[in-house]
Write a protein that holds these residues in place. Structure first.
Motif, mmCIF file in Angstrom:
data_model
loop_
_atom_site.group_PDB
_atom_site.id
_atom_site.type_symbol
_atom_site.label_atom_id
_atom_site.label_comp_id
_atom_site.label_asym_id
_atom_site.label_seq_id
_atom_site.Cartn_x
_atom_site.Cartn_y
_atom_site.Cartn_z
ATOM 1 N N THR A 1 1.380 10.557 -0.410
ATOM 2 C CA THR A 1 1.845 10.143 0.970
ATOM 3 C C THR A 1 1.437 11.138 1.783
ATOM 4 O O THR A 1 1.328 11.040 3.012
ATOM 5 C CB THR A 1 3.328 9.475 0.986
ATOM 6 N N GLY A 2 1.387 12.626 1.048
ATOM 7 C CA GLY A 2 1.058 13.518 1.976
ATOM 8 C C GLY A 2 2.344 13.778 2.753
ATOM 9 O O GLY A 2 3.593 13.806 2.359
ATOM 10 N N SER A 3 2.243 14.304 4.033
ATOM 11 C CA SER A 3 3.204 14.582 4.890
ATOM 12 C C SER A 3 3.532 13.348 5.932
ATOM 13 O O SER A 3 4.535 13.490 6.581
ATOM 14 C CB SER A 3 3.088 15.572 5.864
ATOM 15 N N ARG A 4 2.953 12.242 5.661
ATOM 16 C CA ARG A 4 3.277 11.159 6.555
ATOM 17 C C ARG A 4 4.785 10.349 6.157
ATOM 18 O O ARG A 4 5.016 10.620 4.870
ATOM 19 C CB ARG A 4 2.148 10.110 6.165
ATOM 20 N N THR A 5 5.312 9.880 7.191
ATOM 21 C CA THR A 5 6.468 8.912 6.815
ATOM 22 C C THR A 5 6.084 7.664 6.804
ATOM 23 O O THR A 5 4.990 7.181 7.204
ATOM 24 C CB THR A 5 7.562 9.198 7.854
ATOM 25 N N TRP A 6 7.155 6.766 6.399
ATOM 26 C CA TRP A 6 6.563 5.347 6.436
ATOM 27 C C TRP A 6 6.543 4.702 7.880
ATOM 28 O O TRP A 6 5.392 4.034 8.186
ATOM 29 C CB TRP A 6 7.853 4.629 6.087
ATOM 30 N N ARG A 7 7.336 5.484 8.771
ATOM 31 C CA ARG A 7 6.859 4.954 10.086
ATOM 32 C C ARG A 7 5.493 5.218 10.673
ATOM 33 O O ARG A 7 4.795 4.366 11.223
ATOM 34 C CB ARG A 7 7.982 5.649 11.260
ATOM 35 N N GLU A 8 5.064 6.435 10.402
ATOM 36 C CA GLU A 8 3.639 6.836 10.872
ATOM 37 C C GLU A 8 2.675 6.078 9.903
ATOM 38 O O GLU A 8 1.727 5.447 10.381
ATOM 39 C CB GLU A 8 3.446 8.360 10.471
ATOM 40 N N GLU B 1 0.837 -1.120 -0.016
ATOM 41 C CA GLU B 1 -0.034 -0.260 0.055
ATOM 42 C C GLU B 1 0.772 1.227 -0.077
ATOM 43 O O GLU B 1 0.671 2.092 -0.765
ATOM 44 C CB GLU B 1 -0.801 0.167 1.189
ATOM 45 N N TRP B 2 1.825 1.333 0.724
ATOM 46 C CA TRP B 2 2.859 2.518 0.971
ATOM 47 C C TRP B 2 3.569 2.795 -0.416
ATOM 48 O O TRP B 2 3.524 3.722 -0.879
ATOM 49 C CB TRP B 2 3.758 2.272 2.044
ATOM 50 N N ARG B 3 3.987 1.569 -1.077
ATOM 51 C CA ARG B 3 4.859 1.857 -2.230
ATOM 52 C C ARG B 3 3.734 2.383 -3.317
ATOM 53 O O ARG B 3 4.048 3.054 -4.337
ATOM 54 C CB ARG B 3 5.301 0.621 -2.917
ATOM 55 N N ALA B 4 2.378 1.833 -3.295
ATOM 56 C CA ALA B 4 1.517 2.344 -4.393
ATOM 57 C C ALA B 4 1.007 3.848 -3.998
ATOM 58 O O ALA B 4 1.119 4.678 -5.080
ATOM 59 C CB ALA B 4 0.338 1.550 -4.189
ATOM 60 N N LEU B 5 1.087 4.064 -2.684
ATOM 61 C CA LEU B 5 0.692 5.687 -2.290
ATOM 62 C C LEU B 5 1.898 6.599 -2.897
ATOM 63 O O LEU B 5 1.613 7.665 -3.185
ATOM 64 C CB LEU B 5 0.406 5.821 -0.832
ATOM 65 N N LYS B 6 3.228 6.141 -2.603
ATOM 66 C CA LYS B 6 4.439 6.805 -2.896
ATOM 67 C C LYS B 6 4.428 6.908 -4.620
ATOM 68 O O LYS B 6 5.067 8.106 -4.877
ATOM 69 C CB LYS B 6 5.461 6.181 -2.094
ATOM 70 N N ALA B 7 4.328 6.009 -5.234
ATOM 71 C CA ALA B 7 4.394 6.217 -6.749
ATOM 72 C C ALA B 7 3.334 7.127 -7.145
ATOM 73 O O ALA B 7 3.656 7.739 -8.170
ATOM 74 C CB ALA B 7 4.271 4.618 -7.366
ATOM 75 N N ALA B 8 2.068 7.180 -6.404
ATOM 76 C CA ALA B 8 1.116 8.073 -6.911
ATOM 77 C C ALA B 8 1.258 9.518 -6.299
ATOM 78 O O ALA B 8 0.736 10.393 -6.991
ATOM 79 C CB ALA B 8 -0.248 7.605 -6.551
ATOM 80 N N GLY B 9 2.296 9.489 -5.372
ATOM 81 C CA GLY B 9 2.528 10.788 -4.768
ATOM 82 C C GLY B 9 1.330 11.254 -3.773
ATOM 83 O O GLY B 9 1.307 12.302 -3.532
#
Length: 91
Positions: free
Chosen positions: A73-80, A63-71
């Motif tokens: 993620t907002g201001s969230r980090t992977w940890r959050e 999910e994170w990789r998909a969000l990151k590829a789409a841009g």
């Protein structure tokens, strides 16, 4: 005279350092046997809880990789993100 004293101290320091490296680097026979025993032990199978945690982590990672590829993620980090995702997926 001061140069000779500095040179003598430097040589003494180098000798001490070399000796400590030799002492630390020499393997002990007991350590070698212990290492051999641990290498031959069988690993236990993961528990159902561990397997579930791994699956949750894989899902959240995808999910994170998909969000990151789409841009997105907002201001969230992977940890959050992973913390919230893992809590949500655990329910």
């Amino acid at each position: 005279m001061a140069t000779f004293a500095r040179l003598a101290r430097a040589c003494l320091a180098a000798a001490c350092l070399a000796l400590s490296i030799v002492i630390v680097a020499t393997p002990s026979p007991a350590g070698a046997v212990e290492a051999k025993e641990t290498a031959t032990k069988e690993k236990r199978a993961p528990t159902p809880g561990q397997l579930a945690a791994r699956e949750r982590m894989k899902t959240c990672g995808a999910e994170w990789r998909a969000l990151k590829a789409a841009g997105n993620t907002g201001s969230r980090t992977w940890r959050e993100f992973s913390s919230a995702c893992m809590k949500q997926a655990k329910r």
